[in-house]
Design a protein around this motif. Sequence first.
Motif, PDB file in Angstrom:
ATOM      1  N   VAL A  58       5.253   6.112   8.017  1.00 43.02           N
ATOM      2  CA  VAL A  58       5.636   4.491   8.679  1.00 43.02           C
ATOM      3  C   VAL A  58       6.973   4.438   9.294  1.00 43.02           C
ATOM      4  N   ASP A  59       7.740   4.061  10.750  1.00 42.65           N
ATOM      5  CA  ASP A  59       8.920   3.770  10.665  1.00 42.65           C
ATOM      6  C   ASP A  59       9.751   4.725  10.503  1.00 42.65           C
ATOM      7  N   MET A  60       9.650   6.275  10.029  1.00 41.70           N
ATOM      8  CA  MET A  60      10.127   6.425   9.298  1.00 41.70           C
ATOM      9  C   MET A  60      10.515   8.315  10.461  1.00 41.70           C
ATOM     10  N   PRO A  61      11.294   8.222  10.477  1.00 42.04           N
ATOM     11  CA  PRO A  61      11.045   9.665  11.436  1.00 42.04           C
ATOM     12  C   PRO A  61      11.033  11.082  10.627  1.00 42.04           C
TER      13      PRO A  61
ATOM     14  N   ALA B 108       9.512  12.395  20.251  1.00 40.10           N
ATOM     15  CA  ALA B 108       8.150  11.727  19.119  1.00 40.10           C
ATOM     16  C   ALA B 108       7.530  12.998  20.384  1.00 40.10           C
ATOM     17  N   ILE B 109       7.253  13.953  19.220  1.00 47.29           N
ATOM     18  CA  ILE B 109       6.331  15.296  19.818  1.00 47.29           C
ATOM     19  C   ILE B 109       4.984  14.177  19.302  1.00 47.29           C
ATOM     20  N   SER B 110       3.203  14.431  20.088  1.00 49.63           N
ATOM     21  CA  SER B 110       2.452  13.544  19.706  1.00 49.63           C
ATOM     22  C   SER B 110       1.719  14.538  18.756  1.00 49.63           C
ATOM     23  N   PRO B 111       0.785  14.302  17.984  1.00 51.97           N
ATOM     24  CA  PRO B 111       0.330  15.495  16.920  1.00 51.97           C
ATOM     25  C   PRO B 111       0.046  16.410  17.155  1.00 51.97           C
TER      26      PRO B 111
ATOM     27  N   GLU C 181       0.580  -0.836  -0.062  1.00 52.23           N
ATOM     28  CA  GLU C 181       0.141   0.049   0.113  1.00 52.23           C
ATOM     29  C   GLU C 181       0.710   1.242   0.222  1.00 52.23           C
ATOM     30  N   PRO C 182       0.129   2.589  -0.583  1.00 53.23           N
ATOM     31  CA  PRO C 182       1.124   3.531  -0.626  1.00 53.23           C
ATOM     32  C   PRO C 182       1.561   3.941   0.691  1.00 53.23           C
ATOM     33  N   LEU C 183       2.730   5.261   0.852  1.00 51.10           N
ATOM     34  CA  LEU C 183       3.666   5.420   1.808  1.00 51.10           C
ATOM     35  C   LEU C 183       2.723   6.124   2.803  1.00 51.10           C
ATOM     36  N   GLY C 184       3.037   5.657   4.056  1.00 54.91           N
ATOM     37  CA  GLY C 184       2.182   5.797   5.540  1.00 54.91           C
ATOM     38  C   GLY C 184       1.212   4.671   6.081  1.00 54.91           C
TER      39      GLY C 184
ATOM     40  N   PRO D 214       4.463  13.601  14.173  1.00 59.13           N
ATOM     41  CA  PRO D 214       3.070  13.230  13.023  1.00 59.13           C
ATOM     42  C   PRO D 214       2.075  14.001  12.860  1.00 59.13           C
ATOM     43  N   GLY D 215       2.417  15.492  13.413  1.00 59.31           N
ATOM     44  CA  GLY D 215       1.129  16.196  13.533  1.00 59.31           C
ATOM     45  C   GLY D 215       1.962  17.135  13.159  1.00 59.31           C
TER      46      GLY D 215
END
Length: 510
Positions: free
Chosen positions: A385-388, A460-463, A259-262, A409-410
């Motif tokens: 996904v799995d990539m900063p 990691a920063i929340s959305p 499936e596509p990126l992400g 992610p946000g």
Amino acid sequence: MTNLIDLDRALAEFLEDGPNTAPEAPVIAALAHARTTPRRPDPLRWLRSDVMASTGRSSLVMRPGLVLGLLALLALAIGAAVIGGRQPTDPGLVVPSPSGPAPTQAQPSAAPTTEPSGSAPPAPFSAQVPILVSAGQPFDITVTDVTGELIEAHSVQPGDGATVGPTDIRVVADPADSAVFLVTWQGTPCEIGGSLHVDEPGKIIEVGRQRCLGDSLPIDRIVRLRFRSAMSEGEWSSTFAEWPPAGGPEPSGSAAPLEPLGSPAVAPIHVALAHGSGNAVSIDVVDESGLLVKAMSGTVPDTEPAHQFDISNDDPTTLRLTWEGSPCDTVHRLTIDPTATGFTIDRPLCGGDAMAAWRSLVLTFSRPVSAATLSTSLVAGRGGVDMPNWTAAAPDSADKRYDLTLSDPGYVVNTIEGYYDPSTTAASVGAAGIRLRATDDNTFTVIWLGPACATTPTLAISPDGNAWRLVNEPCATSAANVVRMIDVGINLPRTTATVPSIVEVTAVAP
């Protein structure tokens, strides 16, 4: 006739002059032997004629062998007459004529027959092989092949340390036996499993290696492979795959359409990339076309390529990708679109060393793909996904390098910069061991105490940007003995009264 009469007369005269009796001793011995020695039995005696019999008897009665011979000839003659009068019932059977070969004529083709096979084709090889180690606990890896040409696999005891690089796999033929390969790669003591897959048609050996956190002491893994026949090591290549596969395809060097990126539905193909120096570099390949059959690292270019992202053909089905990176962007993602004409490489935004570092990847497809028809794109900071989204390399208070990755992610982050201010001491960090302070409305400074051995921390920063979490990977100790700090620029203005919460997590390797 005169000559014969003269010969007879001369012979008679000769015999008259010689002795007419035999010596007495040999005659007595011969008679004694005849009386004491029985005659050997003759099973065919009844078939033989008696040479001493009177000629007055019937020769047929006295020669039964001749009677049997005549009866056999009579039987053969009757059989030939009967068989010769029959016509063949099988149209594919040709009976030769007694008078010679018949005129040539078209004969119906015989039905194909199945030759008995000498043996069934060999089954693909599959075995659990215990790995001998120089450090850490022994473990098993799964060894498989495609065609069954592989007939034996076992581990070899390595020495101390590692003799190959972290992204290298050494495949050499045994000098004493060309049907044997020795495969060597680098592992770490915290591994608990792995795999090795031999693709004979593709001439590739794929090593599934566990990416585990803990002791980073490099050590050799050596497996000895025996094949049914001699192999040429120069024809083979090798690559790494991530182990265990997270719901992905079996370790065959190929991948199903993804499936596509992400999308986290299917794990991509993980490839360790060759690099000149610094930390390990890797790329995840997402093939939406379903045409990719092999992905492996290329060699680092000796000279700077003409463009930031180049693709060229090694042959009609093989593409070589080369792109510009830097020492701090160590993770990448390549997405191949469903038509295999669009190639996009995602990489983090790098806030550290900006020195150019070139990367290379070699892809093999199941059909020809022309590099001249492809579109390329190099994107920084999109994440997935799995990539900063961000990476930064910076020094700590001990002037040692560490590499931080930031997941956003946000998409609230604009910039990231790692550095160390000598005026910042451990006492200024606070009792919690980590502090987040607002430098201005759009910039936060993260200061924390961490173990010197935890050289790849993650943030990691929340959305919504309100919760921050810093994790030091497990290493030899949890003792916080170095000070580290980074500046994070955000795109949502905040005041000092709305500073997000932050927490630090540190673990000790088992």
